[in-house]
Enzyme design. Structure first.
Site, PDB file in Angstrom:
ATOM      1  N   ARG A   1      -2.155  -6.253  -7.317  1.00  0.00           N
ATOM      2  CA  ARG A   1      -3.118  -5.259  -7.836  1.00  0.00           C
ATOM      3  C   ARG A   1      -3.805  -5.735  -9.123  1.00  0.00           C
ATOM      4  O   ARG A   1      -4.109  -4.942 -10.016  1.00  0.00           O
ATOM      5  CB  ARG A   1      -2.440  -3.899  -8.094  1.00  0.00           C
ATOM      6  CG  ARG A   1      -1.803  -3.251  -6.869  1.00  0.00           C
ATOM      7  CD  ARG A   1      -2.836  -2.819  -5.856  1.00  0.00           C
ATOM      8  NE  ARG A   1      -2.289  -2.003  -4.789  1.00  0.00           N
ATOM      9  CZ  ARG A   1      -1.791  -2.479  -3.638  1.00  0.00           C
ATOM     10  NH1 ARG A   1      -1.770  -3.775  -3.401  1.00  0.00           N
ATOM     11  NH2 ARG A   1      -1.343  -1.655  -2.713  1.00  0.00           N
TER      12      ARG A   1
ATOM     13  N   SER B   1      -2.196   5.307  -4.068  1.00  0.00           N
ATOM     14  CA  SER B   1      -1.052   5.173  -4.981  1.00  0.00           C
ATOM     15  C   SER B   1      -1.556   5.302  -6.416  1.00  0.00           C
ATOM     16  O   SER B   1      -2.444   4.555  -6.816  1.00  0.00           O
ATOM     17  CB  SER B   1      -0.390   3.804  -4.845  1.00  0.00           C
ATOM     18  OG  SER B   1       0.063   3.584  -3.545  1.00  0.00           O
TER      19      SER B   1
ATOM     20  N   GLU C   1      -1.976   2.479 -11.492  1.00  0.00           N
ATOM     21  CA  GLU C   1      -2.858   1.580 -10.720  1.00  0.00           C
ATOM     22  C   GLU C   1      -4.311   2.041 -10.850  1.00  0.00           C
ATOM     23  O   GLU C   1      -5.232   1.228 -10.924  1.00  0.00           O
ATOM     24  CB  GLU C   1      -2.443   1.604  -9.238  1.00  0.00           C
ATOM     25  CG  GLU C   1      -3.380   0.774  -8.369  1.00  0.00           C
ATOM     26  CD  GLU C   1      -3.184   0.978  -6.867  1.00  0.00           C
ATOM     27  OE1 GLU C   1      -2.113   0.701  -6.340  1.00  0.00           O
ATOM     28  OE2 GLU C   1      -4.164   1.414  -6.219  1.00  0.00           O
TER      29      GLU C   1
HETATM   30  P1  FAD Z   1     -14.174   2.297  -7.258  1.00  0.00           P
HETATM   31  O1  FAD Z   1     -13.116   3.337  -7.358  1.00  0.00           O
HETATM   32  O2  FAD Z   1     -15.580   2.754  -7.163  1.00  0.00           O
HETATM   33  O3  FAD Z   1     -14.026   1.266  -8.464  1.00  0.00           O
HETATM   34  C1  FAD Z   1     -12.764   0.706  -8.752  1.00  0.00           C
HETATM   35  C2  FAD Z   1     -12.937  -0.294  -9.898  1.00  0.00           C
HETATM   36  O4  FAD Z   1     -13.760  -1.379  -9.480  1.00  0.00           O
HETATM   37  C3  FAD Z   1     -13.657   0.302 -11.117  1.00  0.00           C
HETATM   38  O5  FAD Z   1     -13.123  -0.316 -12.278  1.00  0.00           O
HETATM   39  C4  FAD Z   1     -15.107  -0.126 -10.913  1.00  0.00           C
HETATM   40  O6  FAD Z   1     -15.805  -0.216 -12.139  1.00  0.00           O
HETATM   41  C5  FAD Z   1     -14.932  -1.484 -10.279  1.00  0.00           C
HETATM   42  N1  FAD Z   1     -16.012  -1.874  -9.346  1.00  0.00           N
HETATM   43  C6  FAD Z   1     -16.344  -1.249  -8.189  1.00  0.00           C
HETATM   44  N2  FAD Z   1     -17.327  -1.923  -7.571  1.00  0.00           N
HETATM   45  C7  FAD Z   1     -17.637  -2.991  -8.348  1.00  0.00           C
HETATM   46  C8  FAD Z   1     -18.580  -4.052  -8.250  1.00  0.00           C
HETATM   47  N3  FAD Z   1     -19.422  -4.162  -7.227  1.00  0.00           N
HETATM   48  N4  FAD Z   1     -18.625  -4.965  -9.264  1.00  0.00           N
HETATM   49  C9  FAD Z   1     -17.777  -4.885 -10.308  1.00  0.00           C
HETATM   50  N5  FAD Z   1     -16.871  -3.890 -10.464  1.00  0.00           N
HETATM   51  C10 FAD Z   1     -16.796  -2.958  -9.485  1.00  0.00           C
HETATM   52  N6  FAD Z   1      -5.751   0.271  -2.556  1.00  0.00           N
HETATM   53  C11 FAD Z   1      -5.004  -0.759  -2.080  1.00  0.00           C
HETATM   54  O7  FAD Z   1      -5.009  -1.849  -2.660  1.00  0.00           O
HETATM   55  N7  FAD Z   1      -4.238  -0.630  -0.977  1.00  0.00           N
HETATM   56  C12 FAD Z   1      -4.165   0.526  -0.275  1.00  0.00           C
HETATM   57  O8  FAD Z   1      -3.467   0.619   0.731  1.00  0.00           O
HETATM   58  C13 FAD Z   1      -4.942   1.645  -0.742  1.00  0.00           C
HETATM   59  N8  FAD Z   1      -4.898   2.825  -0.104  1.00  0.00           N
HETATM   60  C14 FAD Z   1      -5.632   3.881  -0.564  1.00  0.00           C
HETATM   61  C15 FAD Z   1      -5.556   5.105   0.142  1.00  0.00           C
HETATM   62  C16 FAD Z   1      -6.296   6.185  -0.296  1.00  0.00           C
HETATM   63  C17 FAD Z   1      -6.211   7.481   0.471  1.00  0.00           C
HETATM   64  C18 FAD Z   1      -7.139   6.067  -1.425  1.00  0.00           C
HETATM   65  C19 FAD Z   1      -7.982   7.231  -1.873  1.00  0.00           C
HETATM   66  C20 FAD Z   1      -7.199   4.872  -2.130  1.00  0.00           C
HETATM   67  C21 FAD Z   1      -6.440   3.763  -1.713  1.00  0.00           C
HETATM   68  N9  FAD Z   1      -6.462   2.533  -2.388  1.00  0.00           N
HETATM   69  C22 FAD Z   1      -5.745   1.470  -1.899  1.00  0.00           C
HETATM   70  C23 FAD Z   1      -7.259   2.377  -3.626  1.00  0.00           C
HETATM   71  C24 FAD Z   1      -8.761   2.061  -3.372  1.00  0.00           C
HETATM   72  O9  FAD Z   1      -9.145   2.409  -2.076  1.00  0.00           O
HETATM   73  C25 FAD Z   1      -9.075   0.569  -3.580  1.00  0.00           C
HETATM   74  O10 FAD Z   1      -8.736   0.195  -4.884  1.00  0.00           O
HETATM   75  C26 FAD Z   1     -10.554   0.266  -3.349  1.00  0.00           C
HETATM   76  O11 FAD Z   1     -10.768  -1.130  -3.358  1.00  0.00           O
HETATM   77  C27 FAD Z   1     -11.478   0.914  -4.368  1.00  0.00           C
HETATM   78  O12 FAD Z   1     -12.803   0.728  -3.915  1.00  0.00           O
HETATM   79  P2  FAD Z   1     -13.998   1.612  -4.495  1.00  0.00           P
HETATM   80  O13 FAD Z   1     -15.262   1.044  -3.967  1.00  0.00           O
HETATM   81  O14 FAD Z   1     -13.758   3.045  -4.186  1.00  0.00           O
HETATM   82  O15 FAD Z   1     -13.843   1.327  -6.029  1.00  0.00           O
HETATM   83  N1  EPU Z   2       9.363   6.027  -0.571  1.00  0.00           N
HETATM   84  C1  EPU Z   2      10.158   7.137  -0.795  1.00  0.00           C
HETATM   85  N2  EPU Z   2       9.537   8.311  -1.092  1.00  0.00           N
HETATM   86  C2  EPU Z   2       8.197   8.434  -1.151  1.00  0.00           C
HETATM   87  C3  EPU Z   2       7.385   7.311  -0.917  1.00  0.00           C
HETATM   88  C4  EPU Z   2       7.995   6.092  -0.624  1.00  0.00           C
HETATM   89  O1  EPU Z   2      11.357   7.070  -0.752  1.00  0.00           O
HETATM   90  O2  EPU Z   2       7.733   9.539  -1.411  1.00  0.00           O
HETATM   91  C5  EPU Z   2      10.026   4.751  -0.251  1.00  0.00           C
HETATM   92  C6  EPU Z   2      10.309   4.617   1.230  1.00  0.00           C
HETATM   93  O3  EPU Z   2      11.640   4.193   1.385  1.00  0.00           O
HETATM   94  C7  EPU Z   2       9.444   3.494   1.713  1.00  0.00           C
HETATM   95  C8  EPU Z   2       9.110   2.726   0.430  1.00  0.00           C
HETATM   96  O4  EPU Z   2       9.215   3.666  -0.635  1.00  0.00           O
HETATM   97  O5  EPU Z   2      10.079   2.676   2.624  1.00  0.00           O
HETATM   98  C9  EPU Z   2       7.707   2.148   0.433  1.00  0.00           C
HETATM   99  O6  EPU Z   2       6.784   3.180   0.775  1.00  0.00           O
HETATM  100  P1  EPU Z   2       5.410   2.860   1.530  1.00  0.00           P
HETATM  101  O7  EPU Z   2       5.653   1.965   2.687  1.00  0.00           O
HETATM  102  O8  EPU Z   2       4.717   4.150   1.782  1.00  0.00           O
HETATM  103  O9  EPU Z   2       4.614   1.984   0.485  1.00  0.00           O
HETATM  104  P2  EPU Z   2       4.391   2.118  -1.068  1.00  0.00           P
HETATM  105  O10 EPU Z   2       5.175   1.039  -1.725  1.00  0.00           O
HETATM  106  O11 EPU Z   2       4.631   3.504  -1.525  1.00  0.00           O
HETATM  107  C10 EPU Z   2       2.436   0.430  -1.083  1.00  0.00           C
HETATM  108  C11 EPU Z   2       1.075   0.333  -1.691  1.00  0.00           C
HETATM  109  C12 EPU Z   2       0.075   1.082  -0.834  1.00  0.00           C
HETATM  110  C13 EPU Z   2       0.056   0.459   0.560  1.00  0.00           C
HETATM  111  C14 EPU Z   2       1.456   0.547   1.153  1.00  0.00           C
HETATM  112  C15 EPU Z   2       1.576  -0.148   2.491  1.00  0.00           C
HETATM  113  C16 EPU Z   2       1.343   0.078  -4.065  1.00  0.00           C
HETATM  114  C17 EPU Z   2       1.237   0.709  -5.400  1.00  0.00           C
HETATM  115  N3  EPU Z   2       1.081   0.858  -3.028  1.00  0.00           N
HETATM  116  O12 EPU Z   2       2.831   1.784  -1.153  1.00  0.00           O
HETATM  117  O13 EPU Z   2      -1.206   0.937  -1.421  1.00  0.00           O
HETATM  118  O14 EPU Z   2      -0.873   1.103   1.407  1.00  0.00           O
HETATM  119  O15 EPU Z   2       2.404  -0.061   0.254  1.00  0.00           O
HETATM  120  O16 EPU Z   2       1.533  -1.523   2.296  1.00  0.00           O
HETATM  121  O17 EPU Z   2       1.641  -1.114  -3.975  1.00  0.00           O
HETATM  122  C18 EPU Z   2      -2.696   1.942  -2.989  1.00  0.00           C
HETATM  123  O18 EPU Z   2      -2.586   0.894  -3.650  1.00  0.00           O
HETATM  124  O19 EPU Z   2      -3.456   2.881  -3.336  1.00  0.00           O
HETATM  125  C19 EPU Z   2      -1.914   2.087  -1.757  1.00  0.00           C
HETATM  126  C20 EPU Z   2      -1.916   3.194  -1.028  1.00  0.00           C
END
Ligand code: FAD
Ligand code: EPU
Length: 339
Positions: free
Chosen positions: A165, A239, A335
């Site tokens: 991240r 997250s 994050e």
């Molecule tokens: P924004 O929120 O618009 O911006 C994020 C940052 O990037 C800000 O600092 C912004 O200034 C900068 N930025 C954006 N675009 C540019 C650009 N073109 N040039 C320079 N800077 C820029 N993240 C994960 O890593 N893994 C996941 O599994 C994951 N799951 C998610 C699930 C949900 C339901 C949600 C709501 C979010 C999740 N995220 C996850 C977080 C998010 O989706 C990612 O971080 C995504 O890349 C953000 O994209 P955005 O366009 O919305 O960025």
């Molecule tokens: N867990 C719990 N309770 C909860 C949530 C999770 O006990 O309420 C435990 C479970 O045992 C589970 C483990 O935590 O096995 C891991 O949970 P999960 O697989 O849901 O993944 P996570 O570690 O919570 C991370 C990323 C996610 C990404 C998933 C899948 C981070 C901060 N988050 O979540 O990214 O989608 O793994 O790879 O690394 C994001 O960055 O926004 C995001 C959603």
């Protein structure tokens, strides 16, 4: 022609659905637009915030400056051979739609990153990752404009200094570059990664023994839908905290006290802890204060349950950090980008 808007609400532009206003707002549809913007007084006399899909931002106050919404579209194949293909997507492309475009062409690599919200341009910011894949595994290069001098720079994989991240765009180059496109190197043969978490069991439940790229994507989408709230229905930014890393000794100490501790060993010898588990153990799942709450299906996700403010979410995050620290002596790091 640049169409500045003044004093507009950012509520439709952040997935938390938080009300906040900005002084100026501009949508950029091409590199030419951005070059014009660089010549304006509004650009030079204001602090700037770039946004894509607003899915990793929490507004805790109004933004007294210029919000630049990157809307530059386009996907193209840059080069290919019999085995690999380099695909370039402009920053304003929706991430999931881009992943689907690759899958439909039979290009393999990004399927585990299906359904992550936001735009392509933000994907390198925090080296987005899910289900055992991070973009650094597939990243080729990106193009970005230096907002201090208007020069176009190209960053290869090493130059981005990707971590968990993390990237240089969150650290030493914070606020300097406007990312315009990102390229990925993908394979034309199936090279699937199903080892992480529930993917294999989900495929088994789908009665699939020899999965295709699309099957893996469908499995990831199904797992994600089962625990992550859809931002269209409940405001959130995924997250809220990172999974913390602790040294071996701290891990051993915690394991003695909490035998069910969820942790993963890292090549460095350190351990990563599941922050969701830590938060759940503090009995915080479903906890709500002033309309901000902890998601009942995934404790790592904070939600805008009932029309809360960004400060309410921020205060809730402080409370979570304190509770986890008191119980485990572990500091959670946010994050989400706090504005
Ligand atoms: P924004 O929120 O618009 O911006 C994020 C940052 O990037 C800000 O600092 C912004 O200034 C900068 N930025 C954006 N675009 C540019 C650009 N073109 N040039 C320079 N800077 C820029 N993240 C994960 O890593 N893994 C996941 O599994 C994951 N799951 C998610 C699930 C949900 C339901 C949600 C709501 C979010 C999740 N995220 C996850 C977080 C998010 O989706 C990612 O971080 C995504 O890349 C953000 O994209 P955005 O366009 O919305 O960025
Ligand atoms: N867990 C719990 N309770 C909860 C949530 C999770 O006990 O309420 C435990 C479970 O045992 C589970 C483990 O935590 O096995 C891991 O949970 P999960 O697989 O849901 O993944 P996570 O570690 O919570 C991370 C990323 C996610 C990404 C998933 C899948 C981070 C901060 N988050 O979540 O990214 O989608 O793994 O790879 O690394 C994001 O960055 O926004 C995001 C959603």
């Amino acid at each position: 022609m640049l169409d500045f808007k003044e004093n507009i609400s950012l509520k439709p532009y952040n997935t938390f659905g938080i009300e906040a206003f900005c002084s100026f707002f501009i949508e950029i549809n091409s590199i030419e637009d951005f070059m014009l913007l660089l010549k304006t007084d509004i650009f030079h006399s204001n602090s700037k915030l770039i946004i894509g899909g607003g899915s990793n931002i929490l507004f805790t106050k109004n933004f007294n400056g210029l919000v630049i919404k990157n809307n530059i579209k386009g996907i193209s194949v840059v080069s290919e051979n019999s085995e690999t293909v380099i695909v370039k997507a402009n920053a304003g492309e929706n991430w999931h739609e881009f992943v689907m475009w690759c899958i439909n062409k039979g290009y393999c690599g990004l399927e585990n990153l299906s359904l992550i919200p936001g735009c392509v341009g933000a994907s390198p910011m925090q080296n987005i990752g899910a289900y055992g894949v991070e973009i650094k595994n597939l990243f080729y290069e990106l193009e970005a404009i230096n907002m201090n001098n208007g020069k176009v720079d190209v960053f290869n994989n090493a130059a981005c200094e990707f971590g968990y991240r993390e990237s240089v765009f969150k650290t030493k180059h914070k606020g300097v570059f406007f990312i315009t496109s990102v390229s990925f190197i993908l394979t034309k043969t199936q090279n699937l990664n199903t080892s992480y978490g529930a993917i294999n069991s989900e495929l088994a439940a789908m009665k699939i023994s020899t999965p295709t790229i699309k099957n893996v994507s469908d499995a990831v989408i199904s797992i994600r839908n089962s625990k992550l709230p859809n931002p269209r229905e409940v405001g959130n930014a995924g997250s809220f905290f990172k999974n913390p890393e602790v040294p071996k000794e701290k891990h051993e100490e915690l394991k003695l006290m909490f035998e069910n501790l969820v942790s993963y060993s890292l090549p460095s010898g350190n351990y990563k802890l599941a922050a969701g588990w830590l938060i759940e153990q503090c009995d915080l799942k479903g906890y709500e204060k002033n309309g901000a709450a902890i998601h009942t299906k995934q404790a790592l996700v904070l939600i805008n349950k009932n029309n809360c403010s960004g400060l309410d979410v921020f205060e809730l995050s402080n409370y979570v950090i304190q509770k986890v620290f008191d119980k485990f002596g572990v500091s959670l790091e946010r994050e989400v980008n706090i504005i």
